[in-house]
Each structure stands twice: as C-alpha cells, then as structure tokens.
Design an enzyme around this catalytic site. Structure first.
Site, PDB file in Angstrom:
ATOM      1  N   ILE A 216      75.957  -4.827  30.173  1.00 47.40           N
ATOM      2  CA  ILE A 216      76.909  -5.192  29.005  1.00 47.40           C
ATOM      3  C   ILE A 216      77.697  -3.654  29.165  1.00 47.40           C
ATOM      4  CG2 ILE A 216      75.932  -5.318  26.675  1.00 47.40           C
ATOM      5  CD1 ILE A 216      78.672  -7.819  26.869  1.00 47.40           C
TER       6      ILE A 216
ATOM      7  N   ASP B  80      71.953  -4.062  21.206  1.00 44.35           N
ATOM      8  CA  ASP B  80      72.325  -3.360  20.735  1.00 44.35           C
ATOM      9  C   ASP B  80      72.304  -1.895  20.538  1.00 44.35           C
ATOM     10  OD1 ASP B  80      73.227  -2.206  17.989  1.00 44.35           O
ATOM     11  OD2 ASP B  80      72.474  -4.103  16.437  1.00 44.35           O
TER      12      ASP B  80
ATOM     13  N   SER C 260      72.405 -14.038  19.955  1.00 44.68           N
ATOM     14  CA  SER C 260      71.366 -14.523  19.166  1.00 44.68           C
ATOM     15  C   SER C 260      70.688 -15.639  19.862  1.00 44.68           C
ATOM     16  CB  SER C 260      72.097 -15.753  18.273  1.00 44.68           C
ATOM     17  OG  SER C 260      72.748 -15.368  17.033  1.00 44.68           O
TER      18      SER C 260
END
Ligand code: ADP
Length: 180
Positions: A17, A40, A123
């Site tokens: 991403i 992240d 998640s």
C-alpha cells in the site's frame, strides 16, 4: 479484479500500500496513533516523520473511527488512519466497529473531495480478525458506500500476499453473484 459500481470502481490488487498513487491511503492504526508493526510500520517508514508528527498532535483515535494526516513522502497526498477492532471472538461488537472504521475513512474522503483511496485489510493482521468475515464487511461497506457516493471514483484494496488477495477475491466474486 475490478467491479464497476455505477461510474465508480471497486478494485482488488495484490501489493504494497505504501507504493500506491491513489490520492489517499488508509492505515490500520492503533488507538494511540503510536505507530507499530505491520502496515502501520510500513507506512510510517515510507512516509517519513511528518506523518507521526501530525499523529502526535492529534493524540489518538477511538476504535471504529479515523483521522486524516498528510502523506509525507508517500505518493499519496493523505493518509487516513483507521482504528479497527481487536478480534475477541466476534461477540464484542467487532463487526460494527470494523464497518465503522471503513465508513469513517470514506466519509473523510468524501468531505475532503478525495476521489481515490486505497485500503489495507484492516484488523486481519495482528488484530486477528478472520479474513473471510473481515473481507465481507470491508467489501460490502465499500460497495454500499459507492452506490450512494459517486464522488469517490476508486476504492482499491491492496492485499499483502497472495493468500490475502485470494480471500478478498473469493468474497468479491460471491458478492457479485448475490448482487448482480
Ligand atoms: P491490524 O493490527 O489492523 O491487524 P496489521 O498491519 O497487523 O493491522 O495487518 C493488516 C493487514 O495489512 C494484514 O493483512 C497485513 O498482511 C497487511 N499488510 C502488512 N504490510 C502491508 C503493506 N505494506 N501493504 C499492504 N498491506 C500490508
């Protein structure tokens, strides 16, 4: 794989991403916006310190919500940090919270006039959400949103690795069967 929803597209790709050229990318953040591993960590590494500086100023974000920062050095202009739920068996409101995390990102995109957004599979990494269930929530939420919000032209899921891609592809094919 790509499906057209009126004039907009809902697309699945396998990839990273941080390399996306969509106007915004979403992050699977934690509620302290403190950075972490997984996607992240990859976003903060690739985007540089400006993103974390803004996260610190914002301070935090409740589960099921999202906040917007600059994209720093990324190709994407913005990062939308979404906080998905930790999976605790499925009876702790996880499905609603996951849906709400995606919807919060989409609402921010609409408000800001962002026309293209890339999502990771929120998640389903460290937070442990089973990918079959999570992909159905992710894709139905985005499909439904695009039916009502043609201002967003492209939603792209960027799945990390072939197994994740296949799981989303299976769900999207099933949804197409149900809806077309
Ligand atoms: P969470 O804590 O919300 O579960 P993770 O980052 O642990 O977030 O995992 C979410 C998903 O992001 C997983 O499917 C993981 O494989 C994927 N992922 C990890 N790195 C990247 C990346 N660079 N691009 C896209 N997806 C990624």
């Amino acid at each position: 794989m790509k499906v057209k929803i009126d004039s907009s597209s809902l697309e699945l790709v396998q990839g990273d991403i941080t390399q996306q050229e969509t106007e915004a990318i979403a992050n699977a953040a934690n509620s302290r916006l403190a950075g972490g591993g997984g996607v992240d960590g990859a976003i903060h590494r690739a985007g540089g310190p400006a993103i974390m500086e803004e996260c610190r100023k914002i301070g935090g974000c409740p589960t099921g919500h999202a906040v917007l920062t600059t994209g720093g050095n990324l190709k994407a202009k913005y990062v939308i940090h979404a906080v998905g739920p930790i999976y605790r068996g499925g009876n702790k409101g996880e499905a609603e919270l996951l849906k709400s995390a995606y919807l919060s990102c989409l609402k921010i995109a609409s408000e800001r006039g962002i026309k293209s957004i890339a999502f990771p599979s929120i998640s389903t990494g460290v937070y442990g959400y089973p990918i079959d269930e999570a992909s159905r929530i992710a894709l139905t939420t985005c499909w439904d949103y695009l039916m009502e919000h043609q201002e967003i032209e492209l939603i792209r899921f960027v799945l990390f690795g072939e197994a994740n891609y296949r799981a989303y592809e299976k769900t999207l094919k099933a949804l197409e069967q149900e809806r077309r």
